[in-house]
Design a protein around this motif. Sequence first.
Motif, PDB file in Angstrom:
ATOM      1  N   GLY A  95       2.202   9.301   3.093  1.00  0.00           N
ATOM      2  CA  GLY A  95       3.432   8.910   3.789  1.00  0.00           C
ATOM      3  C   GLY A  95       4.120   7.809   3.029  1.00  0.00           C
ATOM      4  O   GLY A  95       3.806   7.538   1.870  1.00  0.00           O
ATOM      5  N   GLY A  96       5.041   7.155   3.698  1.00  0.00           N
ATOM      6  CA  GLY A  96       5.771   6.058   3.079  1.00  0.00           C
ATOM      7  C   GLY A  96       4.879   4.863   2.825  1.00  0.00           C
ATOM      8  O   GLY A  96       3.769   4.764   3.360  1.00  0.00           O
ATOM      9  N   PRO A  97       5.360   3.943   2.007  1.00  0.00           N
ATOM     10  CA  PRO A  97       4.559   2.743   1.715  1.00  0.00           C
ATOM     11  C   PRO A  97       4.404   1.851   2.944  1.00  0.00           C
ATOM     12  O   PRO A  97       5.215   1.890   3.859  1.00  0.00           O
ATOM     13  N   ILE A  98       3.346   1.071   2.941  1.00  0.00           N
ATOM     14  CA  ILE A  98       3.108   0.091   4.005  1.00  0.00           C
ATOM     15  C   ILE A  98       3.441  -1.273   3.407  1.00  0.00           C
ATOM     16  O   ILE A  98       2.799  -1.698   2.443  1.00  0.00           O
ATOM     17  N   GLU A 112      -4.341   2.763   8.182  1.00  0.00           N
ATOM     18  CA  GLU A 112      -3.137   3.339   8.767  1.00  0.00           C
ATOM     19  C   GLU A 112      -2.375   2.210   9.450  1.00  0.00           C
ATOM     20  O   GLU A 112      -2.992   1.242   9.915  1.00  0.00           O
ATOM     21  N   PRO A 113      -1.050   2.334   9.532  1.00  0.00           N
ATOM     22  CA  PRO A 113      -0.287   1.289  10.247  1.00  0.00           C
ATOM     23  C   PRO A 113      -0.772   1.182  11.695  1.00  0.00           C
ATOM     24  O   PRO A 113      -1.154   2.163  12.311  1.00  0.00           O
ATOM     25  N   PHE A 114      -0.729  -0.034  12.208  1.00  0.00           N
ATOM     26  CA  PHE A 114      -1.207  -0.317  13.568  1.00  0.00           C
ATOM     27  C   PHE A 114      -0.134  -0.042  14.568  1.00  0.00           C
ATOM     28  O   PHE A 114       0.976  -0.314  14.489  1.00  0.00           O
ATOM     29  N   ILE A 118       0.857  -1.182   0.000  1.00  0.00           N
ATOM     30  CA  ILE A 118       0.000   0.000   0.000  1.00  0.00           C
ATOM     31  C   ILE A 118       0.891   1.230   0.000  1.00  0.00           C
ATOM     32  O   ILE A 118       1.847   1.305   0.762  1.00  0.00           O
ATOM     33  N   GLY A 119       0.570   2.201  -0.846  1.00  0.00           N
ATOM     34  CA  GLY A 119       1.345   3.427  -0.875  1.00  0.00           C
ATOM     35  C   GLY A 119       0.664   4.484  -1.715  1.00  0.00           C
ATOM     36  O   GLY A 119      -0.345   4.233  -2.369  1.00  0.00           O
ATOM     37  N   THR A 120       1.234   5.690  -1.724  1.00  0.00           N
ATOM     38  CA  THR A 120       0.697   6.778  -2.520  1.00  0.00           C
ATOM     39  C   THR A 120       0.761   6.378  -3.995  1.00  0.00           C
ATOM     40  O   THR A 120       1.812   5.988  -4.499  1.00  0.00           O
ATOM     41  N   GLY A 121      -0.367   6.440  -4.665  1.00  0.00           N
ATOM     42  CA  GLY A 121      -0.441   6.061  -6.067  1.00  0.00           C
ATOM     43  C   GLY A 121      -0.565   4.566  -6.298  1.00  0.00           C
ATOM     44  O   GLY A 121      -0.604   4.118  -7.436  1.00  0.00           O
ATOM     45  N   LEU A 122      -0.611   3.780  -5.235  1.00  0.00           N
ATOM     46  CA  LEU A 122      -0.746   2.329  -5.349  1.00  0.00           C
ATOM     47  C   LEU A 122      -2.044   1.873  -4.706  1.00  0.00           C
ATOM     48  O   LEU A 122      -2.458   2.408  -3.692  1.00  0.00           O
ATOM     49  N   VAL A 123      -2.664   0.886  -5.328  1.00  0.00           N
ATOM     50  CA  VAL A 123      -3.827   0.247  -4.713  1.00  0.00           C
ATOM     51  C   VAL A 123      -3.321  -1.050  -4.121  1.00  0.00           C
ATOM     52  O   VAL A 123      -2.865  -1.929  -4.839  1.00  0.00           O
ATOM     53  N   GLY A 124      -3.362  -1.155  -2.810  1.00  0.00           N
ATOM     54  CA  GLY A 124      -2.897  -2.359  -2.141  1.00  0.00           C
ATOM     55  C   GLY A 124      -4.053  -3.282  -1.801  1.00  0.00           C
ATOM     56  O   GLY A 124      -5.189  -3.068  -2.220  1.00  0.00           O
ATOM     57  N   ALA A 133      -7.095  -1.559  -0.705  1.00  0.00           N
ATOM     58  CA  ALA A 133      -6.689  -0.663   0.381  1.00  0.00           C
ATOM     59  C   ALA A 133      -5.899   0.534  -0.140  1.00  0.00           C
ATOM     60  O   ALA A 133      -5.058   0.403  -1.025  1.00  0.00           O
ATOM     61  N   TYR A 134      -6.198   1.675   0.445  1.00  0.00           N
ATOM     62  CA  TYR A 134      -5.490   2.915   0.177  1.00  0.00           C
ATOM     63  C   TYR A 134      -4.984   3.457   1.515  1.00  0.00           C
ATOM     64  O   TYR A 134      -5.614   3.243   2.548  1.00  0.00           O
ATOM     65  N   PRO A 135      -3.861   4.214   1.508  1.00  0.00           N
ATOM     66  CA  PRO A 135      -3.400   4.812   2.766  1.00  0.00           C
ATOM     67  C   PRO A 135      -4.335   5.939   3.189  1.00  0.00           C
ATOM     68  O   PRO A 135      -4.782   6.729   2.356  1.00  0.00           O
ATOM     69  N   ALA A 136      -4.653   6.029   4.462  1.00  0.00           N
ATOM     70  CA  ALA A 136      -5.549   7.077   4.971  1.00  0.00           C
ATOM     71  C   ALA A 136      -4.835   8.425   5.020  1.00  0.00           C
ATOM     72  O   ALA A 136      -5.463   9.468   4.837  1.00  0.00           O
ATOM     73  N   THR A 137      -3.530   8.403   5.278  1.00  0.00           N
ATOM     74  CA  THR A 137      -2.739   9.635   5.309  1.00  0.00           C
ATOM     75  C   THR A 137      -1.525   9.440   4.410  1.00  0.00           C
ATOM     76  O   THR A 137      -0.981   8.342   4.322  1.00  0.00           O
TER      77      THR A 137
END
Length: 66
Positions: free
Chosen positions: A41-44, A64-66, A12-18, A35-39
Amino acid sequence: MVGLIGRVTGRIGTGLVGEVMVHVPQRQGSEAFLAYPATPGGPIPVGAQVVVVDYQPPRTVYVEPF
């Protein structure tokens, strides 16, 4: 869906659909969601635990990361 914990199965990351697998107690099993990042930032990375902060039917979550 909001507040449930999941595990990343597709980066998951900016511009990526995870993708995340989330345990859904009402359905007694795990399900895959886009999944998309809620905020921003760096990739998950794959394998990271995330928390669902928004749900858009039918199968999209913002995490968001846990």
